[in-house]
Design a protein around this motif. Structure first.
Motif, PDB file in Angstrom:
ATOM      1  N   UNK A 187      18.008 -14.956   7.059  1.00 13.34           N
ATOM      2  CA  UNK A 187      18.341 -16.115   7.877  1.00 13.34           C
ATOM      3  C   UNK A 187      17.207 -17.120   7.876  1.00 13.34           C
ATOM      4  N   UNK A 188      15.954 -16.625   7.962  1.00 15.52           N
ATOM      5  CA  UNK A 188      14.793 -17.507   7.970  1.00 15.52           C
ATOM      6  C   UNK A 188      14.678 -18.278   6.661  1.00 15.52           C
ATOM      7  N   UNK A 189      14.903 -17.601   5.537  1.00 22.67           N
ATOM      8  CA  UNK A 189      14.860 -18.261   4.234  1.00 22.67           C
ATOM      9  C   UNK A 189      15.934 -19.338   4.124  1.00 22.67           C
ATOM     10  N   UNK A 190      17.132 -19.028   4.552  1.00 17.60           N
ATOM     11  CA  UNK A 190      18.229 -19.997   4.465  1.00 17.60           C
ATOM     12  C   UNK A 190      17.982 -21.217   5.335  1.00 17.60           C
ATOM     13  N   UNK A 191      17.464 -20.957   6.526  1.00 16.92           N
ATOM     14  CA  UNK A 191      17.176 -22.081   7.428  1.00 16.92           C
ATOM     15  C   UNK A 191      16.124 -23.007   6.834  1.00 16.92           C
ATOM     16  N   UNK A 192      15.036 -22.447   6.244  1.00 16.51           N
ATOM     17  CA  UNK A 192      13.966 -23.264   5.696  1.00 16.51           C
ATOM     18  C   UNK A 192      14.354 -23.969   4.404  1.00 16.51           C
ATOM     19  N   UNK A 193      15.326 -23.378   3.679  1.00 12.38           N
ATOM     20  CA  UNK A 193      15.811 -24.059   2.474  1.00 12.38           C
ATOM     21  C   UNK A 193      16.497 -25.368   2.813  1.00 12.38           C
ATOM     22  N   UNK A 194      17.068 -25.444   4.001  1.00 14.12           N
ATOM     23  CA  UNK A 194      17.770 -26.660   4.406  1.00 14.12           C
ATOM     24  C   UNK A 194      16.821 -27.721   4.970  1.00 14.12           C
ATOM     25  N   UNK A 195      15.594 -27.335   5.276  1.00 15.53           N
ATOM     26  CA  UNK A 195      14.629 -28.297   5.815  1.00 15.53           C
ATOM     27  C   UNK A 195      13.864 -28.996   4.696  1.00 15.53           C
ATOM     28  N   UNK A 196      13.475 -30.232   4.935  1.00 14.12           N
ATOM     29  CA  UNK A 196      12.719 -30.975   3.919  1.00 14.12           C
ATOM     30  C   UNK A 196      11.346 -30.361   3.680  1.00 14.12           C
ATOM     31  N   UNK A 197      10.704 -29.905   4.728  1.00 15.96           N
ATOM     32  CA  UNK A 197       9.389 -29.285   4.579  1.00 15.96           C
ATOM     33  C   UNK A 197       9.432 -27.826   5.027  1.00 15.96           C
ATOM     34  N   UNK A 198      10.496 -27.167   4.651  1.00 12.79           N
ATOM     35  CA  UNK A 198      10.662 -25.776   5.044  1.00 12.79           C
ATOM     36  C   UNK A 198       9.738 -24.851   4.279  1.00 12.79           C
ATOM     37  N   UNK A 199       9.334 -25.264   3.047  1.00 11.83           N
ATOM     38  CA  UNK A 199       8.462 -24.438   2.226  1.00 11.83           C
ATOM     39  C   UNK A 199       7.286 -25.273   1.723  1.00 11.83           C
ATOM     40  N   UNK A 200       6.112 -24.640   1.574  1.00 13.92           N
ATOM     41  CA  UNK A 200       4.929 -25.272   0.996  1.00 13.92           C
ATOM     42  C   UNK A 200       4.568 -24.512  -0.267  1.00 13.92           C
ATOM     43  N   UNK A 201       4.242 -25.262  -1.299  1.00 13.14           N
ATOM     44  CA  UNK A 201       3.936 -24.642  -2.581  1.00 13.14           C
ATOM     45  C   UNK A 201       2.428 -24.427  -2.713  1.00 13.14           C
ATOM     46  N   UNK A 202       2.051 -23.207  -2.983  1.00  9.97           N
ATOM     47  CA  UNK A 202       0.654 -22.857  -3.273  1.00  9.97           C
ATOM     48  C   UNK A 202       0.615 -22.260  -4.665  1.00  9.97           C
ATOM     49  N   UNK A 203      -0.478 -22.471  -5.338  1.00 12.26           N
ATOM     50  CA  UNK A 203      -0.559 -21.883  -6.682  1.00 12.26           C
ATOM     51  C   UNK A 203      -1.996 -21.449  -6.954  1.00 12.26           C
ATOM     52  N   UNK A 204      -2.131 -20.556  -7.879  1.00  8.30           N
ATOM     53  CA  UNK A 204      -3.436 -20.051  -8.311  1.00  8.30           C
ATOM     54  C   UNK A 204      -3.505 -20.204  -9.821  1.00  8.30           C
ATOM     55  N   UNK A 205      -4.456 -20.960 -10.261  1.00  7.44           N
ATOM     56  CA  UNK A 205      -4.598 -21.164 -11.710  1.00  7.44           C
ATOM     57  C   UNK A 205      -5.008 -19.871 -12.385  1.00  7.44           C
ATOM     58  N   UNK A 206      -4.451 -19.665 -13.573  1.00  6.30           N
ATOM     59  CA  UNK A 206      -4.804 -18.495 -14.374  1.00  6.30           C
ATOM     60  C   UNK A 206      -5.776 -18.975 -15.467  1.00  6.30           C
ATOM     61  N   UNK A 207      -7.022 -18.496 -15.397  1.00  8.04           N
ATOM     62  CA  UNK A 207      -8.071 -18.945 -16.325  1.00  8.04           C
ATOM     63  C   UNK A 207      -8.488 -17.768 -17.183  1.00  8.04           C
ATOM     64  N   UNK A 208      -8.569 -18.029 -18.441  1.00  3.69           N
ATOM     65  CA  UNK A 208      -8.998 -16.986 -19.372  1.00  3.69           C
ATOM     66  C   UNK A 208     -10.474 -16.654 -19.156  1.00  3.69           C
ATOM     67  N   UNK A 209     -10.801 -15.354 -19.108  1.00  5.30           N
ATOM     68  CA  UNK A 209     -12.178 -14.915 -18.922  1.00  5.30           C
ATOM     69  C   UNK A 209     -13.003 -15.129 -20.194  1.00  5.30           C
ATOM     70  N   UNK A 210     -12.333 -15.300 -21.316  1.00 11.29           N
ATOM     71  CA  UNK A 210     -13.041 -15.514 -22.569  1.00 11.29           C
ATOM     72  C   UNK A 210     -13.374 -16.997 -22.775  1.00 11.29           C
TER      73      UNK A 210
END
Length: 478
Positions: free
Chosen positions: A455-478
């Protein structure tokens, strides 16, 4: 004073004086009169004029009146013709012969005209009443032959007297063949559900004067091959004094109507795809089971089943393949349940999608758990083939997650039971799928938490700012 009663009378006498006297008297009374001098002339006159009554002397030359009477009465069209014989007091042998020949009555010489007038009046009155009764009977016979209902009449002893054409077609008995037979020998019916013979309780109709009706009987034809679903009723026949003189049974063929009713009832209670019970009927059966009297030793069980990996088949091969898989699974489940003779009171239903439910009446938890494992193993071993392209055939295996809820005497709410079974099934899926799980109290909490997340997921999908996108860059150790 007697009212004028027109009619055509033939006077037959070899004595001109007597013939003329009778003719004049009858004309005075308002009748049309023809005359003849002997029996042969009387026969010829009857063929030509068809009188309403013949007044004929007994002893005449050429052909006597009694012989002429016998010959006239032998004619089909003279069957109901009244013939009055005139005879002298000393001619008693003529009277006996006259009655034997078919005469209606006789009158003695010398003729008393007042007696003659009244006798002719009442004979013709009776003749007209008889003709009216005959006409009414003919109308009734034509009506009975024309209606769409079967009609059988009996006498006061319940012995068959008459069948109309529809009754003959449905029973295979004609009136001639059935007359005098007990009604239950001709009108043979069986119970639609039990297929056992039913005796029509005619004594209630004939002795107590009650109308009777049998619910949903099946009528057997005389050949014992054809059968018809009918609606029927029987009622007593009474005379003018209220005495029961017989009974009439009326019935009509409702075979097609009943088939349609049964088809509609089947559609209302069964799943169109698999032929199993649908959700509404399953809920009704569960409710009835819970409302039925139970003691502390009564045990029932409910299995809630959800197919595993069904979506893969549906998405890969399309809905047609998914529908076929559901039908195959329904047959497999039914076959496995029927293979266990101890499970006689079961209700298997498709609740919707790939969800099934099984209600086991008078079944312990142990037996229900064993059956659930048998069902799971059968589904696990099942291999589904589907042609994905002209040259390729897909091969699929699936599993089933089963939630089991033992039904004790304390549980009497159908909605709660289904929710508990659903929660147990959800726990079975969380445990890795393709397993059987017996309901525990904390199953509902886990299921409830999952529902909250959905229910929480469905409710936030309908909101304009229901979700915030975070990301983590993948960097090669070499």
């Amino acid at each position: 004073m007697m009212t004028r009663n027109p009619g055509r009378i033939l006077v037959v006498d070899d004595a001109p004086l007597t013939r003329g006297l009778l003719e004049q008297a009858l004309l005075k009374y308002g009748y049309s009169v023809d005359t003849a001098q002997n029996g042969q002339q009387a026969i010829d006159s009857f063929h030509e004029d068809h009188p309403d009554l013949i007044l004929m002397d007994a002893n005449m030359p050429v052909l006597d009146g009694v012989t002429a009477c016998a010959r006239i009465k032998a004619l089909p069209e003279a069957k109901y013709l009244p013939i009055l014989i005139v005879t002298a007091l000393m001619e008693r042998e003529w009277v006996d012969r006259a009655y034997a020949a078919g005469a209606t009555d006789y009158i003695t010489k010398p003729v008393n005209l007042d007696v003659l007038r009244n006798r002719i009046h009442y004979i013709l009155q009776a003749k007209r009443a008889e003709e009216a009764l005959f006409d009414e009977k003919e109308k009734a016979q034509i009506t009975l032959a024309s209606i769409c209902d079967g009609v059988i009449t009996t006498d006061a002893k319940g012995l068959v007297e008459f069948l109309n054409p529809v009754a003959t077609n449905l029973t295979g008995w004609t009136t001639q063949a059935a007359q005098g037979l007990p009604l239950n020998s001709v009108f043979c019916i069986i119970d639609e559900k039990t297929q056992q013979p039913i005796d029509l309780p005619m004594q209630c109709c004939l002795e107590e004067g009650k109308r009777i009706k049998i619910e949903n009987p099946i009528l057997l034809h005389r050949d014992r091959i054809n059968r018809f679903a009918i609606e029927d009723s029987a009622a007593p026949i009474r005379d003018r004094h209220g005495n029961i003189i017989g009974a009439v049974l009326v019935f009509n063929d409702v075979t097609e109507k009943r088939k349609m009713t049964q088809a509609l009832a089947y559609r209302a209670t069964h799943d169109a795809l698999t032929g199993l019970y649908n959700r509404d009927e399953f809920n009704l059966q569960l409710e009835r089971m819970l409302q039925a009297p139970r003691d502390k030793n009564t045990e029932h069980a409910l299995l809630y089943m959800d197919l595993d990996r069904f979506k893969i088949v549906n998405d890969t091969c399309g809905h047609e393949a998914g529908d076929q898989l559901l039908k195959d699974i329904a047959l497999l489940l039914q076959k496995q349940i029927n293979a266990h003779s101890c499970f006689k009171q079961t209700t298997l239903a498709r609740l919707g999608g790939d969800e099934f439910a099984l209600l086991l009446k008078n079944c312990s938890q142990q037996k229900a758990f064993a059956l659930a494992h048998n069902l799971r193993e059968a589904i696990e071993k099942f291999i589904f083939f589907w042609k994905t392209s002209p040259d390729e055939k897909g091969v699929f295996t699936i599993g089933i997650s089963i939630g089991l809820v033992p039904i004790s005497t304390q549980l009497n709410n159908s909605k709660s039971l289904i929710a508990m079974a659903d929660a147990a099934c959800y726990t079975a899926k969380n445990k890795g799928r393709n397993t059987v799980h017996i309901y525990q109290e904390n199953d509902s909490e886990a299921s409830h938490k999952n529902i909250q997340w959905v229910r929480l997921l469905n409710e936030n999908l309908e909101k304009k700012q229901g979700f915030y996108l975070f990301y983590q860059s993948i960097i090669s150790l070499n």
